[in-house]
Scaffold this active site. Structure first.
Site, mmCIF file in Angstrom:
data_model
loop_
_atom_site.group_PDB
_atom_site.id
_atom_site.type_symbol
_atom_site.label_atom_id
_atom_site.label_comp_id
_atom_site.label_asym_id
_atom_site.label_seq_id
_atom_site.Cartn_x
_atom_site.Cartn_y
_atom_site.Cartn_z
ATOM 1 N N LYS A 18 0.745 -0.792 0.449
ATOM 2 C CA LYS A 18 -0.085 -0.376 -0.154
ATOM 3 C C LYS A 18 1.061 1.165 0.244
ATOM 4 O O LYS A 18 0.348 2.090 -0.084
ATOM 5 C CB LYS A 18 -0.621 -0.126 1.495
ATOM 6 N N LYS A 55 -4.546 -11.154 -5.030
ATOM 7 C CA LYS A 55 -6.478 -10.788 -4.379
ATOM 8 C C LYS A 55 -7.225 -9.990 -5.488
ATOM 9 O O LYS A 55 -6.990 -8.979 -5.181
ATOM 10 C CB LYS A 55 -6.154 -11.437 -3.235
ATOM 11 N N LYS A 99 -11.423 -4.554 -3.058
ATOM 12 C CA LYS A 99 -12.535 -3.510 -2.734
ATOM 13 C C LYS A 99 -11.746 -2.358 -4.357
ATOM 14 O O LYS A 99 -12.746 -1.404 -4.920
ATOM 15 C CB LYS A 99 -12.965 -2.948 -1.425
HETATM 16 N N1 AQP Z 1 -9.610 -11.789 -1.644
HETATM 17 C C1 AQP Z 1 -9.805 -12.007 -0.858
HETATM 18 N N2 AQP Z 1 -9.915 -13.313 -0.332
HETATM 19 C C2 AQP Z 1 -10.197 -14.046 0.825
HETATM 20 N N3 AQP Z 1 -10.739 -13.494 1.614
HETATM 21 C C3 AQP Z 1 -9.823 -12.356 1.816
HETATM 22 N N4 AQP Z 1 -10.719 -10.646 2.324
HETATM 23 C C4 AQP Z 1 -9.968 -10.012 1.621
HETATM 24 N N5 AQP Z 1 -10.176 -9.850 0.733
HETATM 25 C C5 AQP Z 1 -9.953 -11.248 -0.312
HETATM 26 C C6 AQP Z 1 -10.541 -10.890 4.076
HETATM 27 O O1 AQP Z 1 -11.596 -10.188 4.391
HETATM 28 C C7 AQP Z 1 -11.794 -9.496 5.366
HETATM 29 C C8 AQP Z 1 -12.479 -8.034 5.259
HETATM 30 O O2 AQP Z 1 -11.270 -7.682 4.894
HETATM 31 P P1 AQP Z 1 -11.086 -5.003 4.531
HETATM 32 O O3 AQP Z 1 -11.999 -4.883 4.290
HETATM 33 O O4 AQP Z 1 -10.597 -5.820 5.608
HETATM 34 O O5 AQP Z 1 -9.473 -5.396 4.051
HETATM 35 P P2 AQP Z 1 -8.920 -6.209 2.891
HETATM 36 O O6 AQP Z 1 -8.266 -7.525 3.113
HETATM 37 O O7 AQP Z 1 -8.373 -5.167 2.426
HETATM 38 O O8 AQP Z 1 -10.103 -6.159 2.086
HETATM 39 P P3 AQP Z 1 -9.660 -5.870 0.243
HETATM 40 O O9 AQP Z 1 -11.075 -6.107 -0.248
HETATM 41 O O10 AQP Z 1 -8.195 -5.819 -0.025
HETATM 42 O O11 AQP Z 1 -10.198 -4.574 0.377
HETATM 43 P P4 AQP Z 1 -9.464 -3.384 -0.166
HETATM 44 O O12 AQP Z 1 -8.934 -3.169 -1.683
HETATM 45 O O13 AQP Z 1 -9.420 -1.820 0.496
HETATM 46 O O14 AQP Z 1 -7.023 -3.033 0.401
HETATM 47 C C9 AQP Z 1 -10.263 -9.949 5.972
HETATM 48 O O15 AQP Z 1 -10.290 -10.525 6.787
HETATM 49 C C10 AQP Z 1 -9.685 -9.914 5.084
HETATM 50 O O16 AQP Z 1 -8.728 -11.037 5.401
#
Ligand code: AQP
Length: 326
Positions: free
Chosen positions: A111, A192, A195
């Site tokens: 990030k 992965k 969002k």
């Molecule tokens: N691709 C994924 N596969 C499985 N689990 C996932 N998680 C996130 N992406 C995947 C799990 O979802 C939970 C919530 O995630 P979060 O919103 O706290 O943060 P994140 O991991 O940063 O999610 P994103 O979707 O990747 O968001 P951005 O793009 O904003 O960084 C966690 O338990 C995470 O492990």
């Protein structure tokens, strides 16, 4: 009863990676555990957010929690910033962690990479996450695989404080799904699903229309050898589709792959479209009504009160351990 804590950032549309990696476990665990499910808005502001949008997203995630089946009578559902112990314990733990260990975190590197100035919050994000978990004497943290390193850090900090001061924290364990722990982007199965990715067809959001689900799956990146088998290293695209299929249907990956032997990628994709649409239909049907209901904010207020009472007990112990106050 063992205690469970986990959270989701209100940073956009929750996708099937979030659901299959984490949220699906939340629902299963509430039957025989004491569960706290948080909307971690203080984590969201580690990168700039539009304040008006953030407030909407907080309520969206809360409504989605309930729409997937989290029952506020069984689980405590609340917003992180409504319980001041998260920020307070976060500071105490910052004073018990090292910049070296934080700057080695994969998510921080990803990030912060390529940015001219990097916010301190991005570096200390995993310390706040450790505070979220330790604040509730958590035994089990259901998360996706991408959080493994952060859970390890949380354990290290808890063990460090218990050793350097006195027994203060419960040392938690991460809980990861067999299928679904790491769902990859549909357009690039080496990253992965996320969002914040620019291409909306890289992910399927829980509230996507059936037509969008179909479009995203049918155009998912695969490979050119045409064979359907689970081999994440050499066939990441097809393996990702099989993982999603398995995680939604509960059917073993190998059984699904064997059933599609000799068939084409189009056949697998078409069936996966149906499986995904069917799994998301009840969530979408529940969401709208819950999101518009007056009860939602009352549930969050009640959750914050119940979570706050548990947190305050821990903070008394923490203040005593460190000699804070008088
Ligand atoms: N691709 C994924 N596969 C499985 N689990 C996932 N998680 C996130 N992406 C995947 C799990 O979802 C939970 C919530 O995630 P979060 O919103 O706290 O943060 P994140 O991991 O940063 O999610 P994103 O979707 O990747 O968001 P951005 O793009 O904003 O960084 C966690 O338990 C995470 O492990």
């Amino acid at each position: 009863m063992k205690r469970v804590f986990s959270g989701v950032q209100p940073t956009g549309n929750i996708h099937i990676g979030n659901y299959l990696g984490a949220l699906k476990q939340f629902v299963e665990l509430q039957e025989d555990h004491e569960c706290l499910y948080c909307i971690v808005d203080e984590h969201a502001i580690t990168v700039p957010q539009d304040p008006k949008e953030l407030r909407q997203h907080i309520l969206d995630v809360a409504a989605l929690y309930l729409a997937i089946g989290i029952d506020p009578k069984k689980s405590i559902v609340f917003v992180q910033s409504q319980v001041s112990g998260h920020a307070e314990l976060g500071w105490v733990l910052c004073c018990n962690s090292y910049t070296g260990e934080l700057s080695r975190m994969t998510q921080f590197k990803a990030k912060s990479g390529g940015q001219e100035s990097v916010g301190t919050g991005l570096l200390t994000y995993p310390v706040l996450m450790a505070a979220d978990i330790l604040l509730y004497d958590t035994d089990i943290v259901p998360v996706g695989n991408d959080q493994k390193q952060h859970i390890e850090l949380c354990r290290d900090i808890a063990i460090r404080v218990n050793h350097n001061y006195k027994e203060t924290f419960v040392v938690p364990e991460g809980r990861f799904m067999k299928a679904g722990a790491r769902i990859m982007a549909l357009d690039d199965p080496t990253s992965k699903m996320s969002k914040s990715a620019i291409n909306v067809h890289s992910r399927i959001s829980l509230l996507d229309e059936d037509s969008k689900i179909k479009k995203s799956i049918m155009r998912a990146t695969t490979d050119s050898d045409g064979e359907i088998r689970f081999d994440p290293e050499n066939k990441p695209g097809v393996s990702n589709l099989l993982s999603i299929y398995s995680a939604f249907s509960g059917e073993d990956i190998e059984t699904i792959a064997a059933r599609f032997a000799g068939k084409g990628y189009g056949d697998l994709k078409k069936e996966l479209v149906g499986v995904t649409q069917e799994a998301l239909a009840p969530i979408k049907a529940n969401f709208k009504e819950i999101r518009e209901s007056d009860e939602l904010k009352a549930i969050l207020r009640d959750g914050a009160e119940r979570a706050g009472a548990i947190a305050e007990k821990t903070m008394k112990r923490v203040r005593d351990t460190f000699g804070l106050g008088f």
